[in-house]
Enzyme design. Structure first.
Site, short mmCIF file in Angstrom:
data_model
loop_
_atom_site.label_atom_id
_atom_site.label_comp_id
_atom_site.label_asym_id
_atom_site.label_seq_id
_atom_site.Cartn_x
_atom_site.Cartn_y
_atom_site.Cartn_z
N ASP A 67 0.82 -1.23 0.00
CA ASP A 67 0.00 0.00 0.00
C ASP A 67 0.85 1.27 0.00
O ASP A 67 2.06 1.22 0.17
CB ASP A 67 -0.96 -0.02 1.21
CG ASP A 67 -0.27 -0.40 2.51
OD1 ASP A 67 0.97 -0.43 2.55
OD2 ASP A 67 -0.97 -0.65 3.50
N ASN A 136 -7.88 -2.81 14.01
CA ASN A 136 -9.25 -3.11 13.55
C ASN A 136 -9.28 -4.30 12.59
O ASN A 136 -10.30 -4.57 11.96
CB ASN A 136 -9.87 -1.86 12.89
CG ASN A 136 -9.11 -1.40 11.65
OD1 ASN A 136 -8.14 -2.05 11.24
ND2 ASN A 136 -9.54 -0.30 11.06
N HIS A 138 -7.33 -4.63 9.88
CA HIS A 138 -7.00 -4.35 8.48
C HIS A 138 -5.67 -4.98 8.09
O HIS A 138 -4.77 -5.14 8.90
CB HIS A 138 -7.06 -2.86 8.15
CG HIS A 138 -5.95 -2.00 8.63
ND1 HIS A 138 -6.15 -0.71 9.08
CD2 HIS A 138 -4.62 -2.20 8.74
CE1 HIS A 138 -4.99 -0.18 9.42
NE2 HIS A 138 -4.05 -1.05 9.22
N GLU A 143 -9.71 -1.80 4.99
CA GLU A 143 -10.40 -1.49 6.23
C GLU A 143 -11.65 -2.37 6.36
O GLU A 143 -12.15 -2.90 5.37
CB GLU A 143 -10.85 -0.01 6.21
CG GLU A 143 -9.69 0.99 6.16
CD GLU A 143 -8.99 1.18 7.51
OE1 GLU A 143 -8.83 0.21 8.26
OE2 GLU A 143 -8.61 2.33 7.79
C1 GLP Z 1 -0.60 0.48 8.58
C2 GLP Z 1 -0.29 -0.35 7.34
C3 GLP Z 1 -0.53 -1.82 7.56
C4 GLP Z 1 0.10 -2.25 8.88
C5 GLP Z 1 -0.58 -1.52 10.00
C6 GLP Z 1 -0.08 -1.90 11.37
O1 GLP Z 1 -1.88 0.98 8.63
N1 GLP Z 1 -1.03 0.06 6.20
O2 GLP Z 1 0.00 -2.56 6.46
O3 GLP Z 1 -0.02 -3.62 9.05
O4 GLP Z 1 -0.33 -0.13 9.81
O5 GLP Z 1 1.08 -1.22 11.68
P1 GLP Z 1 1.96 -1.39 12.96
O6 GLP Z 1 2.83 -2.59 12.68
O7 GLP Z 1 2.77 -0.12 13.02
O8 GLP Z 1 1.07 -1.58 14.11
#
Ligand code: GLP
Length: 235
Positions: A67, A136, A138, A143
């Site tokens: 992404d 959440n 995702h 989402e």
């Molecule tokens: C972002 C990314 C996700 C990732 C998520 C969790 O929103 N788009 O791909 O998995 O954050 O991130 P973290 O590992 O910092 O909790």
């Protein structure tokens, strides 16, 4: 599904890097599906370490990222392209020309989604897709929704995601409100999937892998894939 509980972040990082490293050793021309967020930082550190020790060679590896924020260019230090360069690509011998992230600056978002999906398809999708998870549920930026998205698309980020990610920005207003993300369908086309989560993700991971398969918990779609490994920190 293979579920591995580890004691701490260090173990998580060593194990995830070992699985990715094994993929690179077994298929030097592999396509790695890569993720951003805080969770994979340790994994990328371990991969860079293995490269420095002469164990891994990324010269023939290609990568596709999950992404990117809409509106951010690759030289913006909040963009996911920048994150990948800093945390992995600049530290190993991967050819940056072979690393792909959606173009956050694309003016025609529909066209960019089509281009990125076609690019992933032309590479045969990921041999191994690394995933983090949002609180959440995702994955990428898919989402919670009423349906699983099949292909790369542009999403409006949920307030909870904007809040969670605002810790990395100077102020909350700087967090982009939309992003390009591979669809759940794109992610499921990977040959193997590796989901990682720290201690704060234990509950959502267990809900995703043991609960109902529902687009309200996007990561629950992983239950439909035949080769998923989940590593998470649990006491
Ligand atoms: C972002 C990314 C996700 C990732 C998520 C969790 O929103 N788009 O791909 O998995 O954050 O991130 P973290 O590992 O910092 O909790």
């Amino acid at each position: 599904m293979k579920v591995i509980k580890v004691k701490n972040y260090e173990e998580l990082s060593v194990m995830a890097a070992s699985i990715i490293g094994a993929q690179v050793i077994n298929k030097p021309q592999c396509v790695l599906g890569l993720a951003t967020g805080s969770t994979p930082i340790g994994t990328y550190e371990k991969l860079a370490e293995a490269y420095n020790n002469g164990i891994l060679d990324f010269s023939e590896v290609k990568s596709i990222n999950l992404d990117e924020y809409c509106g951010l260019s690759g030289d913006n230090n909040q963009s996911y392209r920048y994150f990948m360069n800093e945390n992995l690509f600049n530290k190993v011998n991967i050819d940056k020309e072979n690393t792909f992230v959606p173009d956050g600056t694309a003016s025609d978002s529909e066209k960019e989604c089509e281009r990125y999906e076609a690019l992933c398809a032309s590479l045969g999708y990921a041999d191994l897709q690394l995933l983090g998870i949002g609180h959440n549920g995702h994955i990428g930026f898919n989402e919670p929704d009423s349906a699983f998205a099949a292909v790369t698309h542009c999403v409006k980020l949920q307030e909870s995601t904007i809040n969670a990610n605002s810790r990395l920005f100077e102020k909350k207003e700087d967090v982009p409100t939309s992003a390009f993300t591979m669809g759940i369908g794109t992610i499921l086309k990977a040959k193997k999937i590796l989901l990682v989560g720290g201690a704060d993700k234990k509950d959502i991971i267990e809900k995703a892998i043991y609960g109902d398969v529902t687009p309200e918990v996007p990561a629950s779609a992983l239950q439909l894939h035949k080769d998923v490994t989940v590593i998470y920190v649990a006491e």
